[in-house]
Design a protein around this motif. Structure first.
Motif: not given
Length: 63
Positions: A3-4, A27-30, A36-40
């Motif tokens: 998110s940062g 998009p849904a988080p990877y 925390g959450r991570i996205w592609l």
């Protein structure tokens, strides 16, 4: 992309990123880590191209 990084990429606040991640079209988080959450990155960049409409000074003044 955490998110940062999304905050920096979009030039918005952490609170605004939190709001955006709740949208159905975001998009849904990877994965979700203890930090925390991570996205592609590729999915975030595609979302930016297709869905992101940053506020302009003009639209903020009308609000």
């Amino acid at each position: 992309m955490a998110s940062g990084e999304i905050t920096k990429r979009l030039g918005v606040s952490r609170q605004r990123v939190q709001q955006l991640t709740c949208r159905e079209d975001f998009p849904a988080p990877y994965t979700e880590l203890s930090l925390g959450r991570i996205w592609l990155e590729s999915e975030i960049e595609l979302w930016i191209l297709q869905c992101w409409r940053p506020r302009t000074a003009r639209s903020v003044a009308k609000a």
